[in-house]
Design a protein around this motif. Structure first.
Motif, PDB file in Angstrom:
ATOM      1  N   LEU A 301       0.830  -1.199   0.000  1.00  0.00           N
ATOM      2  CA  LEU A 301       0.000   0.000   0.000  1.00  0.00           C
ATOM      3  C   LEU A 301       0.874   1.263   0.000  1.00  0.00           C
ATOM      4  O   LEU A 301       0.495   2.298  -0.519  1.00  0.00           O
ATOM      5  CB  LEU A 301      -0.889  -0.016   1.248  1.00  0.00           C
ATOM      6  CG  LEU A 301      -2.111   0.878   1.256  1.00  0.00           C
ATOM      7  CD1 LEU A 301      -3.038   0.526   0.126  1.00  0.00           C
ATOM      8  CD2 LEU A 301      -2.835   0.747   2.593  1.00  0.00           C
ATOM      9  N   GLN A 305       3.882  -1.783  -5.137  1.00  0.00           N
ATOM     10  CA  GLN A 305       2.535  -2.349  -5.156  1.00  0.00           C
ATOM     11  C   GLN A 305       2.520  -3.814  -5.549  1.00  0.00           C
ATOM     12  O   GLN A 305       1.560  -4.518  -5.270  1.00  0.00           O
ATOM     13  CB  GLN A 305       1.665  -1.555  -6.127  1.00  0.00           C
ATOM     14  CG  GLN A 305       1.175  -0.262  -5.510  1.00  0.00           C
ATOM     15  CD  GLN A 305      -0.119   0.195  -6.158  1.00  0.00           C
ATOM     16  OE1 GLN A 305      -0.113   0.534  -7.326  1.00  0.00           O
ATOM     17  NE2 GLN A 305      -1.197   0.197  -5.422  1.00  0.00           N
ATOM     18  N   ASN A 316       1.299   1.864   7.965  1.00  0.00           N
ATOM     19  CA  ASN A 316       0.419   2.747   8.739  1.00  0.00           C
ATOM     20  C   ASN A 316       0.385   2.349  10.212  1.00  0.00           C
ATOM     21  O   ASN A 316       0.320   3.199  11.096  1.00  0.00           O
ATOM     22  CB  ASN A 316      -0.985   2.749   8.157  1.00  0.00           C
ATOM     23  CG  ASN A 316      -1.011   3.391   6.780  1.00  0.00           C
ATOM     24  OD1 ASN A 316      -0.235   4.299   6.517  1.00  0.00           O
ATOM     25  ND2 ASN A 316      -1.861   2.897   5.917  1.00  0.00           N
TER      26      ASN A 316
ATOM     27  N   ASN B  21      -7.791  -2.308   1.307  1.00  0.00           N
ATOM     28  CA  ASN B  21      -7.021  -1.334   2.059  1.00  0.00           C
ATOM     29  C   ASN B  21      -6.703  -0.206   1.094  1.00  0.00           C
ATOM     30  O   ASN B  21      -6.112  -0.451   0.044  1.00  0.00           O
ATOM     31  CB  ASN B  21      -5.704  -1.990   2.508  1.00  0.00           C
ATOM     32  CG  ASN B  21      -5.498  -1.891   3.991  1.00  0.00           C
ATOM     33  OD1 ASN B  21      -5.859  -0.888   4.595  1.00  0.00           O
ATOM     34  ND2 ASN B  21      -4.904  -2.919   4.565  1.00  0.00           N
ATOM     35  N   HIS B  22      -7.101   1.033   1.387  1.00  0.00           N
ATOM     36  CA  HIS B  22      -6.972   2.092   0.391  1.00  0.00           C
ATOM     37  C   HIS B  22      -6.361   3.370   0.964  1.00  0.00           C
ATOM     38  O   HIS B  22      -6.430   3.621   2.165  1.00  0.00           O
ATOM     39  CB  HIS B  22      -8.340   2.437  -0.198  1.00  0.00           C
ATOM     40  CG  HIS B  22      -9.034   1.256  -0.811  1.00  0.00           C
ATOM     41  ND1 HIS B  22      -8.904   0.916  -2.130  1.00  0.00           N
ATOM     42  CD2 HIS B  22      -9.858   0.324  -0.260  1.00  0.00           C
ATOM     43  CE1 HIS B  22      -9.616  -0.172  -2.375  1.00  0.00           C
ATOM     44  NE2 HIS B  22     -10.208  -0.550  -1.263  1.00  0.00           N
ATOM     45  N   VAL B  23      -5.803   4.158   0.064  1.00  0.00           N
ATOM     46  CA  VAL B  23      -5.303   5.488   0.414  1.00  0.00           C
ATOM     47  C   VAL B  23      -5.915   6.473  -0.580  1.00  0.00           C
ATOM     48  O   VAL B  23      -5.806   6.269  -1.788  1.00  0.00           O
ATOM     49  CB  VAL B  23      -3.774   5.585   0.279  1.00  0.00           C
ATOM     50  CG1 VAL B  23      -3.299   6.963   0.721  1.00  0.00           C
ATOM     51  CG2 VAL B  23      -3.086   4.500   1.085  1.00  0.00           C
ATOM     52  N   LEU B  63      -6.717   7.270   4.877  1.00  0.00           N
ATOM     53  CA  LEU B  63      -6.432   5.842   4.764  1.00  0.00           C
ATOM     54  C   LEU B  63      -7.634   5.098   5.311  1.00  0.00           C
ATOM     55  O   LEU B  63      -8.134   5.446   6.379  1.00  0.00           O
ATOM     56  CB  LEU B  63      -5.197   5.498   5.601  1.00  0.00           C
ATOM     57  CG  LEU B  63      -4.049   6.485   5.433  1.00  0.00           C
ATOM     58  CD1 LEU B  63      -3.333   6.740   6.743  1.00  0.00           C
ATOM     59  CD2 LEU B  63      -3.087   5.963   4.416  1.00  0.00           C
ATOM     60  N   ARG B 270      -5.581   4.796  -4.372  1.00  0.00           N
ATOM     61  CA  ARG B 270      -4.871   3.554  -4.659  1.00  0.00           C
ATOM     62  C   ARG B 270      -5.145   2.580  -3.535  1.00  0.00           C
ATOM     63  O   ARG B 270      -5.516   2.987  -2.426  1.00  0.00           O
ATOM     64  CB  ARG B 270      -3.377   3.778  -4.849  1.00  0.00           C
ATOM     65  CG  ARG B 270      -2.674   4.425  -3.676  1.00  0.00           C
ATOM     66  CD  ARG B 270      -1.202   4.638  -3.994  1.00  0.00           C
ATOM     67  NE  ARG B 270      -0.507   5.227  -2.854  1.00  0.00           N
ATOM     68  CZ  ARG B 270      -0.399   6.545  -2.660  1.00  0.00           C
ATOM     69  NH1 ARG B 270      -0.948   7.401  -3.507  1.00  0.00           N
ATOM     70  NH2 ARG B 270       0.242   7.008  -1.603  1.00  0.00           N
ATOM     71  N   GLY B 271      -5.037   1.312  -3.836  1.00  0.00           N
ATOM     72  CA  GLY B 271      -5.378   0.354  -2.801  1.00  0.00           C
ATOM     73  C   GLY B 271      -4.936  -1.053  -3.135  1.00  0.00           C
ATOM     74  O   GLY B 271      -4.460  -1.338  -4.232  1.00  0.00           O
TER      75      GLY B 271
END
Lengths: 492, 292
Positions: A301, A305, A316, B21-23, B63, B270-271
């Motif tokens: 992430l 990628q 995170n 899971n994304h941003v 996020l 994006r994820g």
């Protein structure tokens, strides 16, 4: 050349009789037949052994390595890639006084480099003060912008480091490379010692060799000292890229020694910024990860990628302070080979001290005059790609062909920031057994391991002495056909 | 000028996604003379957790992860941004461009240090001599920075054709430069490559564009989707913005979302997903409306 008569016992056998000296510093002999004081006991012991006995000991050691499955992987070869780690029977001996200098120098260096890392990811005083050019940082592929402003537990970025030292002809140790990302090789130091103890059980006590067996426990204590606050019983895991990684043996070995889980990315799961490991008794929270996976692959992430080796969202969780990674993300900016040239200045800047261990003279290919000089004299220099390790992407001038030199000249001119050059150094030599049963000098280096925890810095007295097994070769990397020796640090 | 922005993204997956899971980089930056009065991100299905943070370049990221099975993901970013006419007003850019190229590497001021890091190659923008040659036709010896910059922008606008089918997100600036076709993202990348290859700091700016002029003039390209343009650093005047896609100097009609070294630093969404099948479709709708 004859050995010193007073040291010769009744036996007529002298395995050192054909020992050929070179210009390099020899670890064992001050002059033909005159071993250095800290080698005396070993020397006498060798003279007492017959050639057959030595040969038998050597075979015994080989079998022990084979049976323990101590292997590593060589990339880029078509024939089988997994090898038994070549080990030389004769130990390399370092006196207590020499070790004191090494230990002081390594501690100083790791402290300065940690302060440097903290600075480049926060205030960047060192750039504002003009000590290192900003360009160096912004063009470094290992500079992780994601790390800016992140608070790292106790400001320890590098908790595990393996520094490559060599000894120059004047007898001084100098630093060749800092390995601050995921240094490997410590398992060969530990297993090599165990085999040597089987073969020479009495010699260790007789010579006064300091123990190294506590390394795994010191590593565990270091990792534990980094635990986030309030986690009384931390769960520590070792994250490996998996069985295809060249150092998988080491990952499995260290996890077993420390009694922690060996996990791959697919065993981890990140939920609400907390990292969990899947176990037979459900998900368990993870507090500290000793990661042997490169930054790029840690978290698809945030970084590459296409990586399936890490866990999505791991960064995170790290950022939120819920998990600790050792080493921290982004330490590669401090072992970039062009930044290396500035390490003495970095030590002076943060610590106000002169470096205990010096650097090797280094030419930056971004500097026009230095580049022109090196490109015109490639046969005299060792050229290295700044981001590579393990001896890949390297030209050893004196042993290179004209075609190889032309190829490297092209590469340097196309991408100067990616290369540095160093003069070809005569690495010190130490006696080694050859395949035909003789003893000859071979070039060696030394990689001691430093552990930087919240409470103390530990340098286990020893390290991995790597040997260039081919006659005259200066390349000691195991990936390039090097072997190793047990490293004895004496009390005296 | 006050705008209401709506930026809707819909992913439709072939088979259900069990975990995602994304941003998102979809909340406009607040800057002097460019106030993001409020912004919100609506996510459907509702995420099991979401966090906000500021990235390295000062952009606002959200996020989030979704742990319920879903075959469609909708993200709508809405905001209200007040852009006043002082924003992006150029300072005095009449000094020669070489002055900037020469002074930036040793400039220890806060803005100089910040700008310098945009003078190098970045993951999606590799430099080479052909970009430098192209740039030097405008950046001639001793020419004032601002004049040269406008000239380069005008030449690009003339020689490159807007073509939504010629490129995709992975097309390199090198390819675009050969094709002389592409979309705003491509033109921004090429212009950045030109500026950096002669030693000038340049950054990639993403945002939105009002597609009609207030005076009822010509339609501009790049509306109804996200837009992208370029900012370059001039030692005396600070950051100067240009829009190579439309050959204009951005002013009240451009709303800034984020900036970085190139598109890769600030892609809007994006994820990493688990499941979803081989293909998915993507729909993006952007609406920029002057608020009453």
């Amino acid at each position: 050349m004859a050995a010193n008569a007073s040291l010769l016992p009744n036996s007529v056998h002298d395995p050192f009789s054909n020992y050929a000296f070179t210009d390099a510093y020899d670890e064992m002999f001050a002059a033909p037949g005159r071993p250095r004081p800290h080698y005396q006991k070993l020397y006498r012991r060798m003279l007492q052994q017959s050639a057959d006995e030595l040969q038998r000991s050597k075979q015994q050691a080989d079998i022990s390595f084979l049976n323990q499955g101590i292997t590593f992987t060589v990339y880029g070869r078509e024939e089988g890639t997994e090898r038994i780690f070549p080990h030389d029977l004769l130990p390399r001996v370092i006196s207590g006084a020499e070790w004191d200098v090494i230990e002081r120098g390594l501690k100083q260096r790791v402290q300065a480099l940690n302060l440097f890392l903290r600075d480049v990811y926060h205030e960047r005083r060192i750039i504002k003060d003009g000590i290192i050019p900003g360009e160096l940082l912004y063009t470094c592929s290992q500079f992780r912008r994601h790390m800016r402003g992140i608070k790292i537990p106790r400001d320890i970025y590098v908790s595990i480091c393996g520094t490559d030292l060599i000894r120059t002809p004047d007898g001084n140790f100098v630093v060749l490379e800092d390995n601050l990302r995921v240094p490997s090789g410590v398992s060969y130091m530990l297993t090599g010692r165990r085999v040597m103890k089987e073969i020479f059980p009495r010699l260790f006590h007789q010579c006064g060799v300091r123990p190294i067996e506590h390394y795994s426990q010191a590593l565990l204590a270091t990792l534990r000292s980094l635990t986030p606050d309030g986690r009384a019983h931390p769960r520590i895991v070792l994250l490996t890229p998996g069985i295809y990684n060249s150092a998988y043996f080491e990952h499995a070995y260290l996890a077993r020694q420390m009694g922690i889980e060996l996990v791959e990315g697919r065993d981890l799961l990140v939920h609400d910024n907390v990292v969990y490991v899947r176990t037979t008794s459900g998900l368990q929270r993870v507090d500290v990860i000793y990661r042997r996976v490169d930054d790029d692959f840690l978290d698809p992430l945030t970084f590459r990628q296409d990586s399936a080796l890490g866990a999505a969202g791991l960064f995170n969780a790290y950022r939120a302070g819920n998990v600790v990674l050792a080493n921290a993300v982004g330490t590669g900016v401090a072992d970039d080979k062009a930044v290396y040239a500035y390490v003495p200045a970095i030590i002076r800047y943060y610590l106000g001290e002169d470096p205990v261990l010096n650097n090797v003279e280094t030419f930056l290919m971004t500097n026009e005059t230095e580049r022109a000089h090196v490109c015109g004299n490639l046969h005299r220099y060792v050229v290295k790609a700044v981001g590579e390790s393990g001896g890949y992407g390297m030209l050893v001038g004196p042993h290179s062909t004209r075609e190889q030199q032309d190829e490297f000249r092209k590469r340097i001119l196309a991408d100067p920031r990616n290369y540095i050059a160093q003069p070809t150094l005569a690495l010190s030599t130490a006696p080694c057994f050859t395949d035909d049963g003789r003893i000859e000098p071979r070039h060696i280096d030394l990689r001691p391991y430093v552990l930087y925890g919240a409470d103390e810095i530990t340098v286990v007295p020893g390290g991995l002495t790597r040997v260039a097994l081919r006659k005259g070769s200066l390349v000691v990397n195991s990936s390039q056909g090097g072997g190793s020796k047990d490293t004895w640090v004496l009390y005296q | 000028m006050i705008y209401q922005v709506s930026h809707k993204t819909i992913y439709r997956y072939r088979s259900p996604v069990s975990f995602g899971n994304h941003v998102a980089c979809l909340s406009p930056r607040s800057l002097p003379h460019h106030a993001c009065e409020w912004s919100e991100l609506q996510i459907d299905p509702p995420p099991s957790n979401r966090h906000e943070r500021i990235d390295y370049f000062g952009n606002r990221l959200t996020l989030f992860s979704i742990s319920d099975p879903h075959s469609e993901l909708k993200v709508e970013a809405r905001s209200r941004v007040n852009v006043d006419s002082e924003f992006r007003k150029w300072g005095d850019a009449s000094a020669s461009w070489e002055e900037t190229a020469a002074s930036v590497p040793s400039d220890r001021s806060r803005s100089g240090l910040d700008a310098y890091q945009f003078a190098f190659e970045s993951p999606r923008i590799r430099l080479n001599e052909s970009f430098a040659r192209y740039a030097r036709l405008s950046f001639r010896t001793g020419r004032p920075f601002g004049e040269a910059l406008l000239d380069l922008t005008a030449r690009m606008h003339q020689e490159f054709r807007f073509d939504g089918n010629a490129t995709n997100v992975r097309t390199t600036p090198d390819d675009v430069f050969r094709l002389k076709r592409g979309v705003c993202q491509d033109f921004a990348h090429v212009q950045i490559a030109c500026l950096r290859s002669i030693g000038l700091p340049a950054r990639y700016v993403s945002g939105y564009l009002r597609t009609y002029s207030a005076a009822g003039g010509a339609q501009l390209a790049g509306g109804d989707v996200s837009h992208a343009w370029v900012a370059t650093y001039c030692a005396n005047a600070g950051w100067l913005e240009v829009d190579p896609t439309n050959n204009i100097v951005p002013s009240e009609g451009h709303v800034t979302l984020a900036w970085g070294r190139d598109y890769g630093d600030i892609s809007p969404l994006r994820g990493i997903i688990l499941g979803g099948g081989r293909e998915h479709s993507l729909e993006v709708r952007v609406h920029l409306q002057p608020a009453a």
